[in-house]
Enzyme design. Structure first.
Site, PDB file in Angstrom:
ATOM      1  N   GLU A  30     -41.763  24.858  -2.385  1.00  0.00           N
ATOM      2  CA  GLU A  30     -42.626  23.738  -2.024  1.00  0.00           C
ATOM      3  C   GLU A  30     -43.566  24.129  -0.890  1.00  0.00           C
ATOM      4  OE1 GLU A  30     -41.410  19.353  -2.610  1.00  0.00           O
ATOM      5  OE2 GLU A  30     -41.251  19.654  -0.450  1.00  0.00           O
ATOM      6  N   HIS A  63     -20.737  37.005 -13.296  1.00  0.00           N
ATOM      7  CA  HIS A  63     -20.318  36.769 -14.675  1.00  0.00           C
ATOM      8  C   HIS A  63     -21.331  35.898 -15.419  1.00  0.00           C
ATOM      9  CE1 HIS A  63     -16.357  38.569 -13.907  1.00  0.00           C
ATOM     10  NE2 HIS A  63     -16.521  38.059 -12.698  1.00  0.00           N
ATOM     11  N   LYS A  95     -46.270  12.046  -9.866  1.00  0.00           N
ATOM     12  CA  LYS A  95     -45.933  10.698  -9.393  1.00  0.00           C
ATOM     13  C   LYS A  95     -47.017   9.693  -9.784  1.00  0.00           C
ATOM     14  CE  LYS A  95     -45.091  11.554  -4.955  1.00  0.00           C
ATOM     15  NZ  LYS A  95     -44.605  11.400  -3.574  1.00  0.00           N
TER      16      LYS A  95
END
Length: 546
Positions: free
Chosen positions: A353, A384, A512
């Site tokens: 960000e 793994h 947004k």
């Protein structure tokens, strides 16, 4: 801050030429038996940073330091610490460092010392924590608080959640819960676990208008009132981390229980502020202060240590070398400590960000790489899962391995086994395994080379994979604070050199805006045709299926 295109500096050109030296990590170690001694730094004998397993030599570091100097790092650092408005696109200072300024040296913004206000909020937080933790604060039925729900998103959630998990060995009797996602499932599952009589809800929103946070806060309010049916109870079960006193009071929260912070505190750097109230409640205020002290100690190191000894700057410069000259696109943060299981997610936001920008400080698109993709999981789980690609894939993925020398849970030989993997992985990534070694292992196992010739190439590791090893004496509030601040300053240094603004986040706005336009369209059954064909098709199918 100066506006300097890094690609136009003499150091950048020299680094481009230096890249042709094709430095090889195994060869660098073979040529210098004392390489570790020259390529590690130690912070207060509590954090050791080994950067020797990178494809760098003294010339690389000298040129990278020259790059930092040519890009005005020293003056930019002072500009940040002294309260200059280095967040130019929002006309704000950047002063998360003032929140943990344990020296109380004045820090001026527009000629005003911010430290008295910082200390006043800290004192208010301390008093509040003491009342909640001691049980003297009572809920609407006279019972003490047992559970705390922190409702926030982004920096109002990731930081407090990461820290309370990382410092779980220091937690008190209060049960902490974090709700961030606007998906109703998140808050529904948390509310199932708690009793309204003994629950405190912290609503973390600077403006008290953040959609996700206020949606969740209103749901929590309805849940409380369904149990008590008395609006005055809200004041006994809610507190606000906000600056909007009018909206806080309208919600039903006593503004005496509103904890302020300032526009010079960026969300992803806000855990040091009132946003950290959940940390202080979970760990006790003295441990929150120790967290601040660790960060302050790293701030002092970053601000005063010469560039050759400066840990955040060194990590930042090596990161720039790996991404802009060696072609890495990602960085993995790999903590060998289960308590740090949210550390990579926290700095995924912190880095991506901050430095995920394509426009330089001059307003023009940049021509170099800016922030990397940051990701990771705790070891040994990651071994793994995705280490296969790091070891034998076609991508160059620099890794930071982080581990404590001392564990909070000395169970059998668990920690020795954990750390043996921590040490082994960086050795394996650096040095790999040659074809000759693979063949020798087969011979030692009694195999005929002719019989295994086909399998040999698949067991070869090329090595020469860059890593940093960060060994912490023990994860404590102090060392965690220092570790977080170290990565914060690394991000800052890279942003300065990339010639971008690291402290805005305009990239979160467009989605947004569009969501606010789409929401009313979802509240009826009409067929939608106001978007592109893909978005129209998705919305219409959603309406048909719901």
């Amino acid at each position: 801050m100066q506006n300097i295109n890094p690609t136009q500096t003499a150091a950048w050109s020299a680094l481009e030429q230096h890249k042709a030296d094709n430095l090889n990590i195994p060869q660098l170690f073979a040529e210098d038996a004392n390489r570790f001694d020259k390529y590690h730094l130690n912070f207060e004998q509590q954090i050791l940073v080994d950067f020797s397993k990178n494809a760098i030599n003294q010339k690389t570091l000298e040129l990278l330091r020259q790059l930092a100097n040519e890009c005005g790092l020293a003056s930019a650092t002072e500009a940040m610490f002294s309260g200059q408005k280095i967040n130019r696109t929002e006309n704000r200072a950047v002063l998360h460092t003032a929140l943990r300024n344990r020296s109380n040296t004045p820090v001026l913004v527009d000629g005003k010392d911010v430290m008295p206000e910082v200390n006043a909020v800290l004192a208010k937080m301390k008093d509040f924590c003491e009342r909640i933790i001691s049980g003297s604060w009572k809920g609407y039925t006279g019972k003490a608080i047992t559970d705390v729900i922190n409702i926030g998103i982004g920096g109002s959630d990731l930081g407090p959640y990461m820290v309370t998990e990382a410092l779980r060995p220091y937690k008190n009797h209060l049960n902490m819960h974090f709700v961030s996602n606007v998906d109703g499932t998140h808050i529904a599952e948390v509310l199932k676990k708690v009793n309204p009589e003994t629950t405190l809800v912290l609503v973390a929103s600077k403006t008290f208008t953040t959609q996700e946070t206020m949606t969740n806060a209103l749901t929590a309010r309805e849940w409380l009132l369904a149990a008590v049916k008395d609006e005055s109870a809200v004041a006994k079960h809610f507190a606000a981390l906000s600056t909007n006193a009018k909206e806080v009071a309208k919600f039903g929260i006593d503004t005496a229980n509103m904890f302020e912070f300032w526009d010079w505190v960026g969300g992803r750097y806000s855990l040091w502020s009132a946003i950290g109230l959940s940390i202080a409640l979970s760990l006790g205020f003295e441990n929150f202060e120790a967290l601040l002290s660790g960060a302050h100690a790293m701030d002092n190191h970053f601000r005063t240590a010469p560039i050759e000894k400066n840990i955040p700057t060194t990590l930042a410069l090596i990161g720039i070398w790996n991404s802009n000259f060696l072609g890495a696109e990602t960085e993995a943060l790999l903590p060998y400590d289960q308590y740090l299981h949210r550390f990579a997610a926290y700095f995924q936001q912190g880095n991506m960000e901050s430095n995920g920008k394509f426009v330089g400080r001059d307003g023009s698109p940049v021509t170099h790489q800016t922030g990397p993709i940051v990701w990771g999981e705790p070891g040994t789980n990651g071994q793994h899962a995705f280490y296969q690609l790091i070891h034998q894939g076609t991508k160059l993925i620099p890794c930071d391995f982080i581990a404590p020398a001392q564990t909070h849970n000395p169970v059998g030989d668990h920690h020795a086994k954990l750390l043996s993997n921590f040490f082994a992985q960086t050795e394996a990534l650096a040095f790999g395994k040659s074809k000759e070694t693979v063949e020798a292992e087969f011979v030692a196992a009694g195999k005929n080379l002719a019989d295994v010739a086909e399998i040999v190439p698949f067991k070869v590791f090329t090595g020469n994979k860059p890593t940093n090893s960060i060994l912490v004496q023990k994860i404590t509030p102090f060392t965690l604070g220092a570790l977080i601040a170290m990565y914060e300053h690394k991000i800052f240094v890279q942003g300065v050199i990339f010639n971008i603004y690291s402290f805005d986040q305009w990239g979160v706005e467009l989605g947004k805006q569009l969501a606010n336009r789409i929401l009313p369209e979802l509240q009826n059954a009409e067929k939608i045709s106001s978007h592109d064909s893909s978005t129209n098709g998705l919305i219409n199918q959603f309406k048909a299926w719901r």
